[in-house]
Write a protein that holds these residues in place. Sequence first.
Motif, mmCIF file in Angstrom:
data_model
loop_
_atom_site.group_PDB
_atom_site.id
_atom_site.type_symbol
_atom_site.label_atom_id
_atom_site.label_comp_id
_atom_site.label_asym_id
_atom_site.label_seq_id
_atom_site.Cartn_x
_atom_site.Cartn_y
_atom_site.Cartn_z
ATOM 1 N N GLY A 172 45.618 9.525 46.585
ATOM 2 C CA GLY A 172 45.461 10.546 47.621
ATOM 3 C C GLY A 172 44.027 10.552 48.126
ATOM 4 O O GLY A 172 43.095 10.281 47.369
ATOM 5 N N LEU A 173 43.854 10.852 49.408
ATOM 6 C CA LEU A 173 42.511 10.982 49.977
ATOM 7 C C LEU A 173 42.350 12.401 50.499
ATOM 8 O O LEU A 173 43.243 12.918 51.179
ATOM 9 C CB LEU A 173 42.314 10.003 51.140
ATOM 10 C CG LEU A 173 42.532 8.512 50.869
ATOM 11 C CD1 LEU A 173 42.172 7.702 52.113
ATOM 12 C CD2 LEU A 173 41.710 8.029 49.670
ATOM 13 N N ALA A 174 41.225 13.024 50.180
ATOM 14 C CA ALA A 174 41.052 14.420 50.597
ATOM 15 C C ALA A 174 39.591 14.825 50.652
ATOM 16 O O ALA A 174 38.732 14.202 50.014
ATOM 17 C CB ALA A 174 41.771 15.335 49.599
ATOM 18 N N LEU A 175 39.343 15.879 51.389
ATOM 19 C CA LEU A 175 38.037 16.535 51.336
ATOM 20 C C LEU A 175 38.056 17.453 50.114
ATOM 21 O O LEU A 175 39.125 17.860 49.657
ATOM 22 C CB LEU A 175 37.809 17.355 52.617
ATOM 23 C CG LEU A 175 37.603 16.521 53.886
ATOM 24 C CD1 LEU A 175 37.718 17.401 55.127
ATOM 25 C CD2 LEU A 175 36.232 15.828 53.855
ATOM 26 N N ASP A 176 36.882 17.788 49.600
ATOM 27 C CA ASP A 176 36.837 18.621 48.390
ATOM 28 C C ASP A 176 37.439 20.013 48.617
ATOM 29 O O ASP A 176 37.977 20.602 47.681
ATOM 30 C CB ASP A 176 35.398 18.724 47.889
ATOM 31 C CG ASP A 176 34.955 17.411 47.232
ATOM 32 O OD1 ASP A 176 35.366 17.158 46.099
ATOM 33 O OD2 ASP A 176 34.244 16.622 47.893
ATOM 34 N N CYS A 177 37.386 20.495 49.854
ATOM 35 C CA CYS A 177 37.929 21.839 50.129
ATOM 36 C C CYS A 177 39.455 21.875 50.061
ATOM 37 O O CYS A 177 40.058 22.941 50.168
ATOM 38 C CB CYS A 177 37.449 22.354 51.485
ATOM 39 S SG CYS A 177 38.103 21.395 52.863
ATOM 40 N N GLN A 178 40.084 20.734 49.861
ATOM 41 C CA GLN A 178 41.550 20.698 49.795
ATOM 42 C C GLN A 178 42.078 20.848 48.364
ATOM 43 O O GLN A 178 43.280 20.831 48.137
ATOM 44 C CB GLN A 178 42.062 19.384 50.411
ATOM 45 C CG GLN A 178 41.791 19.317 51.908
ATOM 46 C CD GLN A 178 42.136 17.967 52.495
ATOM 47 O OE1 GLN A 178 41.295 17.122 52.731
ATOM 48 N NE2 GLN A 178 43.403 17.762 52.718
ATOM 49 N N ARG A 179 41.159 21.013 47.425
ATOM 50 C CA ARG A 179 41.554 21.135 46.024
ATOM 51 C C ARG A 179 41.793 22.600 45.666
ATOM 52 O O ARG A 179 40.996 23.464 46.014
ATOM 53 C CB ARG A 179 40.441 20.562 45.145
ATOM 54 C CG ARG A 179 40.757 20.566 43.674
ATOM 55 C CD ARG A 179 39.705 19.761 42.941
ATOM 56 N NE ARG A 179 38.349 20.196 43.277
ATOM 57 C CZ ARG A 179 37.706 21.155 42.618
ATOM 58 N NH1 ARG A 179 38.275 21.776 41.615
ATOM 59 N NH2 ARG A 179 36.478 21.475 42.977
ATOM 60 N N VAL A 180 42.907 22.850 45.004
ATOM 61 C CA VAL A 180 43.203 24.199 44.493
ATOM 62 C C VAL A 180 43.534 24.074 43.007
ATOM 63 O O VAL A 180 43.772 22.975 42.510
ATOM 64 C CB VAL A 180 44.394 24.874 45.226
ATOM 65 C CG1 VAL A 180 44.114 25.045 46.702
ATOM 66 C CG2 VAL A 180 45.683 24.083 45.030
#
Length: 206
Positions: A172-180
């Motif tokens: 998966g690729l994501a920005l850090d703000c997408q982590r919960v």
Amino acid sequence: MKRQFSQNNSSTERQQLRKQLLAARQQVSVAERQQGGQAIARQLLALPEMQRTRTVGSYYSVRAELPTGDINEKLQQQGHQLALPVLHPVVKNHLLLLAISDATGWHSNAYGIPEPQLDCRHIVPLAHVDILLVPLVGFDLIGNRLGMGGGFYDRTLAGWRAGHFPQLQPIGLALDCQRVERLPIAPWDVPLPRVITPTKIWDFRS
Ligand SMILES: Nc1ncnc2c1ncn2[C@@H]1O[C@H](COP(=O)(O)OP(=O)(O)O)[C@@H](O)[C@H]1O
Ligand SMILES: [Mg+2]
């Protein structure tokens, strides 16, 4: 007591989370997003498994998604075979991966996402894909994934989860703000073994 998946409660909760996470992603500046894409490209290309020529399924980022332009360009520069998804022309809500090259023609699909011109000779079956880069709206501390709500990647990865493509490594690729901390999940959701964000590689295996 084991919590049962309740379709209605959970889908409302997922919908709300999706909204919140999409809004959070929207708040990230264009410059930060671009830098994020570059930081992810560096980490991805430094993985031991990327040190030989690979077939990599990627995607074309749109709107406020983590920009994949840099990632895709560097993958090609380093000689990896890049394959991008197209909406399946026959099987609704499924994706096909197509190998791309400088000769590839492009058009916009029904969602306004650029995709390579469909050419059967360029279809890359999942059995030939080494790494599949997966877009996401949110991910949690055990690798659960929330997408845009179409279930495209859950369908794509259903066979992998069933053990059919042992060589395939989804990332998966994501920005850090997408982590919960924890996502409400549904039975068909396929969790990701790894997610790369600009700051680190999250490894959920073992
Ligand atoms: N493997 C699958 N087979 C059939 N339908 C699926 C599969 N995976 C997901 N779906 C359907 O896709 C829809 C969207 O899935 P969801 O997980 O909410 O989206 P996303 O993963 O994009 O966030 C669901 O209604 C679900 O029924
Ligand atoms: Mg899902």
